[in-house]
Write a protein that holds these residues in place. Structure first.
Motif: not given
Length: 112
Positions: A1, A3-4, A6, A100-101, A104-105, A108, A111
């Motif tokens: 990832m 960007e942490n 978003f 941490s990803s 994000y996932e 996704r 976003m």
């Protein structure tokens, strides 16, 4: 990832539920250690949640700290994984980044 931090199109509640489901319901060892809500002005607030999960490849438990807020308008998410490695060594075979990803996932498609 890469960007942490978003922005997402979901409400604060929807975002928190989606992250919780991905971390806790999506794994055997994921658990919420604690969460804290900070009330701002009017409908603005911030949620800080700390999760923990065992990673076999790192050989220990890692933490994931997630901050969700709407203080500047849209729902903003910031997450960071940590706690990997043994003794003085911080090498965790990429487990903290993987943890941490996960946030994000799971967000996704939502976003901005």
């Amino acid at each position: 990832m890469d960007e942490n931090t978003f922005l997402v199109s979901l409400s604060m509640e929807e975002t928190a539920k989606k992250i919780h489901s991905a971390v806790v319901d999506g794994s055997i060892t994921g658990e919420l250690l604690d969460h804290y809500v900070i009330q701002g002005q009017g409908t603005q607030y911030c949620i800080v949640a700390v999760y923990e999960k065992h990673y076999w490849r790192a050989g220990n438990r890692l933490t994931l700290t997630v901050t969700i807020d709407n203080l500047s308008g849209p729902t903003r998410v910031h997450c960071i994984g940590g706690g990997g490695g043994e003794g003085l060594f911080r090498f965790d075979w990429g487990a903290a980044s993987s943890f941490s990803s996960l946030v994000y996932e799971c967000l996704r498609d939502d976003m901005l």
